[in-house]
Design a protein around this motif. Sequence first.
Motif, PDB file in Angstrom:
ATOM      1  N   GLU A 122      29.183  17.846  -9.030  1.00 45.16           N
ATOM      2  CA  GLU A 122      29.632  18.563  -7.859  1.00 45.16           C
ATOM      3  C   GLU A 122      30.779  19.411  -8.062  1.00 45.16           C
ATOM      4  OE1 GLU A 122      27.930  17.383  -3.802  1.00 45.16           O
ATOM      5  OE2 GLU A 122      28.587  15.399  -4.784  1.00 45.16           O
ATOM      6  N   GLU A 123      31.874  18.644  -8.515  1.00 44.90           N
ATOM      7  CA  GLU A 123      33.230  19.382  -8.483  1.00 44.90           C
ATOM      8  C   GLU A 123      33.315  20.648  -9.612  1.00 44.90           C
ATOM      9  OE1 GLU A 123      33.923  15.536 -10.618  1.00 44.90           O
ATOM     10  OE2 GLU A 123      32.559  15.925  -9.083  1.00 44.90           O
ATOM     11  N   TYR A 124      32.276  20.728 -10.264  1.00 43.59           N
ATOM     12  CA  TYR A 124      31.934  21.698 -11.103  1.00 43.59           C
ATOM     13  C   TYR A 124      30.864  22.574 -10.838  1.00 43.59           C
ATOM     14  CZ  TYR A 124      35.864  19.150 -13.539  1.00 43.59           C
ATOM     15  OH  TYR A 124      36.730  18.527 -14.008  1.00 43.59           O
ATOM     16  N   GLY A 125      30.274  22.643  -9.478  1.00 39.64           N
ATOM     17  CA  GLY A 125      29.180  23.321  -9.115  1.00 39.64           C
ATOM     18  C   GLY A 125      27.873  22.885  -9.308  1.00 39.64           C
ATOM     19  N   GLY A 126      27.829  21.707  -9.978  1.00 36.59           N
ATOM     20  CA  GLY A 126      26.523  21.137  -9.946  1.00 36.59           C
ATOM     21  C   GLY A 126      25.929  20.283  -8.972  1.00 36.59           C
ATOM     22  N   GLY A 127      24.894  19.628  -8.980  1.00 35.73           N
ATOM     23  CA  GLY A 127      24.099  18.896  -7.889  1.00 35.73           C
ATOM     24  C   GLY A 127      24.611  17.578  -7.699  1.00 35.73           C
ATOM     25  N   GLY A 128      25.258  17.006  -8.636  1.00 42.17           N
ATOM     26  CA  GLY A 128      25.914  15.495  -8.436  1.00 42.17           C
ATOM     27  C   GLY A 128      24.893  14.724  -8.802  1.00 42.17           C
ATOM     28  N   SER A 129      23.815  14.861  -9.427  1.00 40.80           N
ATOM     29  CA  SER A 129      22.670  13.814  -9.371  1.00 40.80           C
ATOM     30  C   SER A 129      22.566  13.434 -11.020  1.00 40.80           C
ATOM     31  CB  SER A 129      21.228  14.450  -9.080  1.00 40.80           C
ATOM     32  OG  SER A 129      21.437  15.027  -7.538  1.00 40.80           O
ATOM     33  N   GLY A 130      21.163  13.458 -11.286  1.00 42.02           N
ATOM     34  CA  GLY A 130      21.145  13.067 -13.001  1.00 42.02           C
ATOM     35  C   GLY A 130      19.906  13.285 -13.422  1.00 42.02           C
ATOM     36  N   MET A 131      19.645  12.508 -14.657  1.00 38.72           N
ATOM     37  CA  MET A 131      18.556  12.961 -15.359  1.00 38.72           C
ATOM     38  C   MET A 131      17.257  12.694 -14.776  1.00 38.72           C
ATOM     39  SD  MET A 131      19.001  14.044 -18.426  1.00 38.72           S
ATOM     40  CE  MET A 131      20.646  14.993 -17.755  1.00 38.72           C
ATOM     41  N   ALA A 170      13.517   5.221 -17.988  1.00 37.26           N
ATOM     42  CA  ALA A 170      14.887   5.857 -19.161  1.00 37.26           C
ATOM     43  C   ALA A 170      15.754   6.702 -18.333  1.00 37.26           C
ATOM     44  CB  ALA A 170      14.203   6.591 -20.180  1.00 37.26           C
ATOM     45  N   ALA A 171      15.124   7.477 -17.601  1.00 37.56           N
ATOM     46  CA  ALA A 171      16.186   8.419 -16.600  1.00 37.56           C
ATOM     47  C   ALA A 171      17.012   7.424 -15.821  1.00 37.56           C
ATOM     48  CB  ALA A 171      15.654   9.447 -15.625  1.00 37.56           C
ATOM     49  N   ARG A 172      16.545   6.483 -14.955  1.00 37.01           N
ATOM     50  CA  ARG A 172      17.152   5.578 -14.125  1.00 37.01           C
ATOM     51  C   ARG A 172      18.280   4.695 -14.945  1.00 37.01           C
ATOM     52  NH1 ARG A 172      16.151   2.794  -9.201  1.00 37.01           N
ATOM     53  NH2 ARG A 172      17.982   1.584  -8.946  1.00 37.01           N
ATOM     54  N   LEU A 173      17.734   4.215 -16.177  1.00 36.78           N
ATOM     55  CA  LEU A 173      18.871   3.395 -17.074  1.00 36.78           C
ATOM     56  C   LEU A 173      19.948   4.355 -17.311  1.00 36.78           C
ATOM     57  CD1 LEU A 173      16.405   1.394 -19.346  1.00 36.78           C
ATOM     58  CD2 LEU A 173      17.988   0.290 -17.426  1.00 36.78           C
ATOM     59  N   TYR A 174      19.591   5.528 -17.802  1.00 32.17           N
ATOM     60  CA  TYR A 174      20.890   6.575 -18.342  1.00 32.17           C
ATOM     61  C   TYR A 174      21.629   6.879 -16.842  1.00 32.17           C
ATOM     62  CZ  TYR A 174      23.218  10.184 -20.381  1.00 32.17           C
ATOM     63  OH  TYR A 174      24.215  10.902 -20.922  1.00 32.17           O
ATOM     64  N   ASP A 175      21.134   7.017 -15.920  1.00 31.43           N
ATOM     65  CA  ASP A 175      21.987   7.486 -14.943  1.00 31.43           C
ATOM     66  C   ASP A 175      22.747   6.429 -14.159  1.00 31.43           C
ATOM     67  OD1 ASP A 175      20.921   9.914 -14.802  1.00 31.43           O
ATOM     68  OD2 ASP A 175      19.363   9.873 -13.059  1.00 31.43           O
ATOM     69  N   ASP A 176      22.124   5.004 -14.307  1.00 28.46           N
ATOM     70  CA  ASP A 176      22.812   3.900 -14.181  1.00 28.46           C
ATOM     71  C   ASP A 176      24.138   3.360 -15.089  1.00 28.46           C
ATOM     72  OD1 ASP A 176      21.607   3.616 -11.795  1.00 28.46           O
ATOM     73  OD2 ASP A 176      20.164   1.880 -12.536  1.00 28.46           O
ATOM     74  N   GLY A 216      20.083   0.354 -23.011  1.00 27.23           N
ATOM     75  CA  GLY A 216      18.803   0.605 -22.397  1.00 27.23           C
ATOM     76  C   GLY A 216      18.153   1.663 -22.235  1.00 27.23           C
ATOM     77  N   ALA A 217      19.018   2.512 -21.846  1.00 31.38           N
ATOM     78  CA  ALA A 217      18.274   4.044 -21.947  1.00 31.38           C
ATOM     79  C   ALA A 217      17.656   4.540 -23.341  1.00 31.38           C
ATOM     80  CB  ALA A 217      19.405   5.070 -21.461  1.00 31.38           C
ATOM     81  N   GLY A 218      18.564   4.397 -24.402  1.00 34.34           N
ATOM     82  CA  GLY A 218      18.355   4.664 -25.915  1.00 34.34           C
ATOM     83  C   GLY A 218      16.824   4.095 -26.055  1.00 34.34           C
ATOM     84  N   GLU A 219      16.690   2.835 -25.922  1.00 37.06           N
ATOM     85  CA  GLU A 219      15.099   2.355 -26.275  1.00 37.06           C
ATOM     86  C   GLU A 219      14.110   3.140 -25.294  1.00 37.06           C
ATOM     87  OE1 GLU A 219      13.537  -2.227 -26.971  1.00 37.06           O
ATOM     88  OE2 GLU A 219      13.948  -1.425 -24.529  1.00 37.06           O
ATOM     89  N   ALA A 220      14.392   3.073 -23.975  1.00 40.03           N
ATOM     90  CA  ALA A 220      13.449   3.584 -22.937  1.00 40.03           C
ATOM     91  C   ALA A 220      12.919   5.209 -23.271  1.00 40.03           C
ATOM     92  CB  ALA A 220      13.858   3.403 -21.692  1.00 40.03           C
ATOM     93  N   ALA A 221      14.097   5.831 -23.622  1.00 41.69           N
ATOM     94  CA  ALA A 221      14.307   7.442 -23.707  1.00 41.69           C
ATOM     95  C   ALA A 221      13.063   7.495 -24.981  1.00 41.69           C
ATOM     96  CB  ALA A 221      15.635   8.245 -24.090  1.00 41.69           C
ATOM     97  N   ASN A 222      13.571   6.622 -26.201  1.00 41.28           N
ATOM     98  CA  ASN A 222      12.626   7.015 -27.398  1.00 41.28           C
ATOM     99  C   ASN A 222      11.331   6.747 -27.127  1.00 41.28           C
ATOM    100  OD1 ASN A 222      14.251   7.665 -29.900  1.00 41.28           O
ATOM    101  ND2 ASN A 222      15.656   6.224 -29.072  1.00 41.28           N
ATOM    102  N   MET A 223      11.062   5.785 -26.397  1.00 46.30           N
ATOM    103  CA  MET A 223       9.549   5.311 -25.951  1.00 46.30           C
ATOM    104  C   MET A 223       9.000   6.395 -24.807  1.00 46.30           C
ATOM    105  SD  MET A 223       9.653   1.098 -25.318  1.00 46.30           S
ATOM    106  CE  MET A 223      10.171  -0.105 -26.702  1.00 46.30           C
ATOM    107  N   ALA A 224       9.611   6.656 -24.234  1.00 50.87           N
ATOM    108  CA  ALA A 224       9.345   7.804 -23.196  1.00 50.87           C
ATOM    109  C   ALA A 224       8.921   9.269 -24.146  1.00 50.87           C
ATOM    110  CB  ALA A 224      10.052   8.120 -22.033  1.00 50.87           C
ATOM    111  N   LYS A 225       9.623   9.381 -24.697  1.00 52.17           N
ATOM    112  CA  LYS A 225       9.283  10.666 -25.757  1.00 52.17           C
ATOM    113  C   LYS A 225       8.222  10.406 -26.645  1.00 52.17           C
ATOM    114  CE  LYS A 225       9.832  13.533 -29.226  1.00 52.17           C
ATOM    115  NZ  LYS A 225       9.025  13.540 -30.605  1.00 52.17           N
ATOM    116  N   TYR A 226       8.114   9.193 -26.990  1.00 48.46           N
ATOM    117  CA  TYR A 226       6.910   8.969 -27.996  1.00 48.46           C
ATOM    118  C   TYR A 226       5.740   9.050 -27.088  1.00 48.46           C
ATOM    119  CZ  TYR A 226       3.836   6.354 -30.952  1.00 48.46           C
ATOM    120  OH  TYR A 226       2.675   6.094 -31.824  1.00 48.46           O
TER     121      TYR A 226
END
Length: 386
Positions: free
Chosen positions: A58-67, A302-308, A313-323
């Motif tokens: 947010e401090e740089y104009g973004g929404g302050g949320s995540g993936m 994957a998004a939840r793990l990454y944002d947390d 953990g996000a690496g494994e889930a992101a690869n599986m999600a993409k597949y």
Amino acid sequence: MSTVLETEEHQALRAAVAALGKRYGRDYMTSVVRDGSHPRELWAEAAKLGYLGVNLPEEYGGGGSGMAELSIVLEELGAAGSPLLMMVVSPAICGTVIARFGTEAQKEQWLPGLADGTLTMAFGITEPDAGSNSHRITTTARRDGEDWVLTGRKVFVSGVDIADATLIVGRTEDARSGKLKPCLFIVPREAPGFQRSQIDMELQAPEKQFELVLDDVRLPADALVGDEDAGLLQLFAGLNPERIMTAAFGIGMGRYALGRAVEYAKTRQVWKEPIGAHQAIAHPLAQAHIELELARLMMQKAARLYDDGDDIGAGEAANMAKYAAGEACVKAVDQAVHTLGGNGLTREYGLGSLITASRVARIAPVSREMILNYVSHQSLGLPKSY
């Protein structure tokens, strides 16, 4: 599609982006491709509404949320037939890397523009002889006084023609061990020695693909993003969002194709009942729907793990999600075209071009075979063959 696992805010975001996508739709995107231009109007409106930078601080104009939020944006635009592929690159990879590892000056220079759409950044990692193997990258950076000098080649880099800069993955020599280690550099579009040539693609998309040549590109010291000794960490901080967003891209496209097929199957009548009443038509469409839903669940994980902050953990889930999303997308598009028969290959229905486009979700940014390697080694602990 079911949204019961999402917060009210997520559901509201999904509905709002879907409404925006519907205003543009597939006809807008095909006209942009036909004219050889870029989806500037949609990009600008999505930025104005705060969707492009929803994951940035947010401090740089973004929404302050995540993936989680950014993937919703891309999925819904894709489901409306108007995906913005540069979202995978500019806010998701480059914005994330700079937000997490950039200097204060880099954040101030780039993040507000990436958030409001006035600046765009491309990402260059793939090389002609390295493919998906980041350990074989030959683009090297050497120190020359205070400056860095980059030499090498990149291939299949999206949107370099419209990007203000490209985040280039190079390798520097470790002073202690002499081994090469990955580092990321911001290379301005007009930097001397930075040459691009467009690759002639069968793929019909507004985002053009380029081969890059870096011929002794001289960069100031502050072109290096983050710590010189943390290159691998920084690189994977960008690759996990890339995989999550590629999953969103595939799921959105699959949903669009499936939606068109279901609409057709409900109304197309050649016997007594619409063709959707026949199980040979209905069951494959139901199966495609199930597989898209399953892929979305893994993307949300994957998004939840990454944002947390759980990068491993996000690496494994992101690869599986993409597949999962790549497979589901290709099957949904194939079944949609098949449902429409000859109409599925006409320009009027706009599904034929998705046959090629859907392969992107399987091939890029990493092939399904390399994901299977990752899962067999990292998740199952099986020995490597290479």
